[in-house]
Design a protein around this motif. Sequence first.
Motif, PDB file in Angstrom:
ATOM      1  N   GLY A 150       0.800  -1.218   0.000  1.00  0.00           N
ATOM      2  CA  GLY A 150       0.000   0.000   0.000  1.00  0.00           C
ATOM      3  C   GLY A 150       0.829   1.262   0.000  1.00  0.00           C
TER       4      GLY A 150
ATOM      5  N   VAL B   8      -5.909   6.800  -5.146  1.00  0.00           N
ATOM      6  CA  VAL B   8      -5.898   6.346  -3.747  1.00  0.00           C
ATOM      7  C   VAL B   8      -6.186   7.521  -2.818  1.00  0.00           C
TER       8      VAL B   8
ATOM      9  N   TRP C  86      -4.721   2.366   6.965  1.00  0.00           N
ATOM     10  CA  TRP C  86      -4.197   1.025   6.721  1.00  0.00           C
ATOM     11  C   TRP C  86      -4.717   0.011   7.733  1.00  0.00           C
TER      12      TRP C  86
ATOM     13  N   LYS D 182      -5.546  -3.832   5.650  1.00  0.00           N
ATOM     14  CA  LYS D 182      -4.358  -3.853   4.797  1.00  0.00           C
ATOM     15  C   LYS D 182      -4.726  -4.177   3.347  1.00  0.00           C
ATOM     16  N   PRO D 183      -4.208  -3.398   2.387  1.00  0.00           N
ATOM     17  CA  PRO D 183      -4.472  -3.688   0.978  1.00  0.00           C
ATOM     18  C   PRO D 183      -4.000  -5.101   0.626  1.00  0.00           C
TER      19      PRO D 183
ATOM     20  N   VAL E 209      -4.235  -4.606  -6.734  1.00  0.00           N
ATOM     21  CA  VAL E 209      -4.119  -4.206  -5.333  1.00  0.00           C
ATOM     22  C   VAL E 209      -5.460  -3.609  -4.938  1.00  0.00           C
TER      23      VAL E 209
ATOM     24  N   PHE F 128      -7.892  -1.793  -2.239  1.00  0.00           N
ATOM     25  CA  PHE F 128      -8.053  -0.986  -1.034  1.00  0.00           C
ATOM     26  C   PHE F 128      -9.544  -1.004  -0.698  1.00  0.00           C
TER      27      PHE F 128
END
Length: 287
Positions: free
Chosen positions: A211, A220, A241, A244-245, A259, A261
């Motif tokens: 991340g 993001v 965070w 967690k990604p 990834v 999020f």
Amino acid sequence: MDSDSEQAFSLLADETRLAILRVLADSPNEPLTFSELRERVGVPDSGRFNYHLGKLTGRFVKKSDAGYEIRLAGWNIVGAILGGAYTRGDDIGPVPVDPPCPACDGQVEATYVDEHVTVRCADCDKTILDAGIPPGVLEGYDDASFPEVAERFVLSLFSQARDGFCASCRGRMEPRLVTNTDELAPSDVCEEAQAIYSCTRCREELIAGIGMAFLDHPAVVSFYYDHGVDLSQPNLWGTAWRDKPTLTVVSDDPLRATVDFVVDEDTLTLVIDETLAVHDVERSPAS
């Protein structure tokens, strides 16, 4: 270290030469004549002073009709000296840090020992941050402010790395994706993917969770801002965070991975390659 670098540092192996750089750094917009500079440094012997000044002139000091000025290389030397010159005496911490541990909801604590900051959960011993920080960075701050100051400094290091510059030697940083196994296949989820930035000139290397590589990516930043989180503020171990990604491999030739999020029921997906370059962005549900 190459011979040219060794020669440059050998020129600094004298207190008088370092004093010359310090005096010139204190007068950045004021060229000093030979006499003014010698007087401020405090060397009565004109011949001895001229010898040491001559060793610096060209590489670290610029001479003109107006006098002597510090060059960029000299600025870097003075900056390195100031960055490590100040000490706070005793080690710092542990200092409690909010919010709680993302793994167990335990108490997170920050310590500073031997020029090293560590942020770790006191309950499950999960390490959230481990980085070297020059003591000069913390000079002038009280212990309660130390975790935030340390976090902002570390964020600045990664910001430079993402822009391609090494904070130590100004060399070129090369980013790469590293997973917890070399044999990930399409559809595999990697829970321990890391972003690694390696300097091509020195041995500097920055390692972080995946991340961190996209902390300043506009998609993001916008995604978290829509959910009340301002990523321009310290959030390294904060709300941004908590979840967690995650990384999922999409293809292996060429390597493509997503990834994700996730905040509440909203998901932002980046499609990246092995160099951490972003190839596509998706948001579900669409904003």
